[in-house]
Design an enzyme around this catalytic site. Structure first.
Site, short mmCIF file in Angstrom:
data_model
loop_
_atom_site.label_atom_id
_atom_site.label_comp_id
_atom_site.label_asym_id
_atom_site.label_seq_id
_atom_site.Cartn_x
_atom_site.Cartn_y
_atom_site.Cartn_z
N LYS A 9 81.17 28.57 13.56
CA LYS A 9 82.49 28.25 13.01
C LYS A 9 83.27 27.35 13.97
O LYS A 9 82.86 27.17 15.13
CB LYS A 9 83.24 29.56 12.72
CG LYS A 9 82.56 30.42 11.64
CD LYS A 9 83.40 31.66 11.37
CE LYS A 9 82.74 32.57 10.33
NZ LYS A 9 83.59 33.75 10.02
N TYR A 49 83.43 30.72 0.38
CA TYR A 49 84.09 32.02 0.50
C TYR A 49 84.60 32.54 -0.84
O TYR A 49 85.53 33.36 -0.87
CB TYR A 49 85.22 31.94 1.52
CG TYR A 49 84.74 32.00 2.96
CD1 TYR A 49 83.95 33.06 3.41
CD2 TYR A 49 85.08 31.02 3.89
CE1 TYR A 49 83.51 33.13 4.73
CE2 TYR A 49 84.65 31.08 5.21
CZ TYR A 49 83.86 32.15 5.63
OH TYR A 49 83.43 32.23 6.94
N PHE A 57 93.63 37.41 3.02
CA PHE A 57 93.35 36.47 4.12
C PHE A 57 92.60 35.22 3.66
O PHE A 57 92.20 34.40 4.50
CB PHE A 57 92.57 37.17 5.24
CG PHE A 57 91.27 37.82 4.80
CD1 PHE A 57 90.09 37.08 4.69
CD2 PHE A 57 91.22 39.18 4.49
CE1 PHE A 57 88.90 37.67 4.28
CE2 PHE A 57 90.03 39.77 4.07
CZ PHE A 57 88.86 39.01 3.98
N ARG A 85 72.12 38.89 10.96
CA ARG A 85 73.34 39.71 10.88
C ARG A 85 73.43 40.66 12.07
O ARG A 85 74.50 40.91 12.61
CB ARG A 85 73.37 40.51 9.56
CG ARG A 85 73.47 39.66 8.30
CD ARG A 85 74.84 39.14 8.03
NE ARG A 85 75.84 40.15 7.82
CZ ARG A 85 77.10 39.89 7.44
NH1 ARG A 85 77.49 38.63 7.23
NH2 ARG A 85 77.97 40.85 7.29
N THR A 91 81.75 42.27 11.76
CA THR A 91 82.71 41.23 11.40
C THR A 91 83.86 41.15 12.40
O THR A 91 84.23 40.05 12.84
CB THR A 91 83.28 41.52 9.99
OG1 THR A 91 82.18 41.61 9.08
CG2 THR A 91 84.24 40.44 9.54
N ARG A 102 79.12 38.13 18.29
CA ARG A 102 80.56 38.42 18.16
C ARG A 102 81.03 39.39 19.24
O ARG A 102 82.16 39.28 19.74
CB ARG A 102 80.84 38.99 16.76
CG ARG A 102 80.78 37.91 15.66
CD ARG A 102 80.69 38.53 14.29
NE ARG A 102 80.90 37.56 13.21
CZ ARG A 102 80.72 37.85 11.93
NH1 ARG A 102 80.31 39.04 11.56
NH2 ARG A 102 80.93 36.92 11.01
N ASN A 112 85.76 34.63 14.59
CA ASN A 112 84.63 35.47 15.00
C ASN A 112 83.34 34.66 15.15
O ASN A 112 82.24 35.16 14.95
CB ASN A 112 84.46 36.69 14.09
CG ASN A 112 84.22 36.30 12.65
OD1 ASN A 112 84.06 35.12 12.32
ND2 ASN A 112 84.16 37.27 11.77
N HIS A 115 78.97 32.61 11.17
CA HIS A 115 78.73 33.14 9.83
C HIS A 115 77.23 33.27 9.61
O HIS A 115 76.46 32.42 10.07
CB HIS A 115 79.29 32.17 8.76
CG HIS A 115 78.81 32.53 7.37
ND1 HIS A 115 79.46 33.46 6.58
CD2 HIS A 115 77.71 32.15 6.68
CE1 HIS A 115 78.78 33.60 5.45
NE2 HIS A 115 77.72 32.82 5.48
N GLU A 126 74.00 30.05 -0.47
CA GLU A 126 74.64 29.31 0.63
C GLU A 126 73.76 28.16 1.12
O GLU A 126 74.26 27.08 1.41
CB GLU A 126 75.00 30.28 1.77
CG GLU A 126 76.12 31.23 1.33
CD GLU A 126 76.40 32.38 2.29
OE1 GLU A 126 75.78 32.42 3.38
OE2 GLU A 126 77.23 33.24 1.96
P1 DAT Z 1 81.19 38.52 7.53
O1 DAT Z 1 81.62 37.18 8.08
O2 DAT Z 1 80.82 39.48 8.64
O3 DAT Z 1 80.16 38.44 6.45
P2 DAT Z 1 83.13 39.05 5.44
O4 DAT Z 1 82.20 38.36 4.51
O5 DAT Z 1 83.63 40.39 5.04
O6 DAT Z 1 82.50 39.19 6.89
O7 DAT Z 1 84.41 38.14 5.68
C1 DAT Z 1 84.26 36.75 5.82
C2 DAT Z 1 85.17 36.27 6.93
O8 DAT Z 1 86.53 36.51 6.56
C3 DAT Z 1 84.98 37.03 8.26
O9 DAT Z 1 83.95 36.48 9.04
C4 DAT Z 1 86.33 36.85 8.90
C5 DAT Z 1 87.29 36.85 7.72
N1 DAT Z 1 87.86 38.19 7.51
C6 DAT Z 1 87.22 39.28 7.03
N2 DAT Z 1 88.04 40.34 6.95
C7 DAT Z 1 89.25 39.89 7.40
C8 DAT Z 1 90.53 40.48 7.59
N3 DAT Z 1 90.75 41.77 7.28
N4 DAT Z 1 91.53 39.70 8.07
C9 DAT Z 1 91.33 38.41 8.38
N5 DAT Z 1 90.15 37.78 8.24
C10 DAT Z 1 89.13 38.51 7.75
MG MG Z 2 80.26 37.66 4.54
#
Ligand code: DAT
Ligand code: MG
Length: 148
Positions: A9, A49, A57, A85, A91, A102, A112, A115, A126
């Site tokens: 990222k 996303y 968010f 993963r 996350t 991370r 973080n 991805h 993706e």
């Molecule tokens: P991951 O990236 O581990 O697959 P995710 O798909 O649940 O996690 O979320 C995608 C991204 O969104 C994550 O890398 C960071 C952001 N994110 C997730 N939960 C969040 C939150 N509660 N507040 C802010 N950003 C968040």
């Molecule tokens: Mg995800």
């Protein structure tokens, strides 16, 4: 052979972590199939996303991922989707174990570092969203007989 989509990222690119991350995946024995440094359009970010569209968010997430170049990759290997993963860690970097990407480098849940696709369905979606078929390079490595 299983493939997954992995992206450094904008925070990871800015902090000079592309090499560290590529190196970890190489050392694990995964094979790089495609890679490119690119800026992300609003449209691509929203598609990538899409599952988080209703989350509070979402706007912040799209702003962040479009804020600077990312390094997009496809990695191949046995069980690479779950393996990537695990290497990434949880996350929220605050919950991610030391030794994970991370856990070692992440600061906040918004930033973080990395991805990775979370399932075979996401990986396929993706990879096709970020790369054209002609960008995926098929090649043999003799090491494959030791890790396949
Ligand atoms: P991951 O990236 O581990 O697959 P995710 O798909 O649940 O996690 O979320 C995608 C991204 O969104 C994550 O890398 C960071 C952001 N994110 C997730 N939960 C969040 C939150 N509660 N507040 C802010 N950003 C968040
Ligand atoms: Mg995800």
């Amino acid at each position: 052979m299983e493939k997954t989509f992995v992206m450094v990222k904008p925070d990871g690119v800015q902090r000079g972590l592309i090499g560290e991350i590529v190196s970890r995946f190489e050392k694990k024995g995964y094979q790089l199939v495609a890679a490119k440094l690119m800026t992300v359009s609003q449209e691509l970010a929203e598609k990538h996303y899409a599952e988080h569209k209703e989350k509070p968010f979402f706007g912040e997430l799209v702003d962040f991922i479009t804020s600077g170049p990312v390094f997009a990759m496809v990695w191949q290997g046995q069980n690479v989707i779950a393996g990537a993963r695990q290497m990434m860690g949880k996350t929220n970097p605050a919950d991610a174990a030391p030794g994970t990407i991370r856990g070692d480098f992440g600061i906040s849940v918004g930033m973080n570092i990395i991805h990775g696709s979370d399932s075979p369905e996401s990986a396929e979606r993706e990879i096709n969203l970020w790369f054209g078929e002609q960008e995926l390079i098929n090649y043999d490595k003799t090491i494959n007989k030791w890790i396949g």
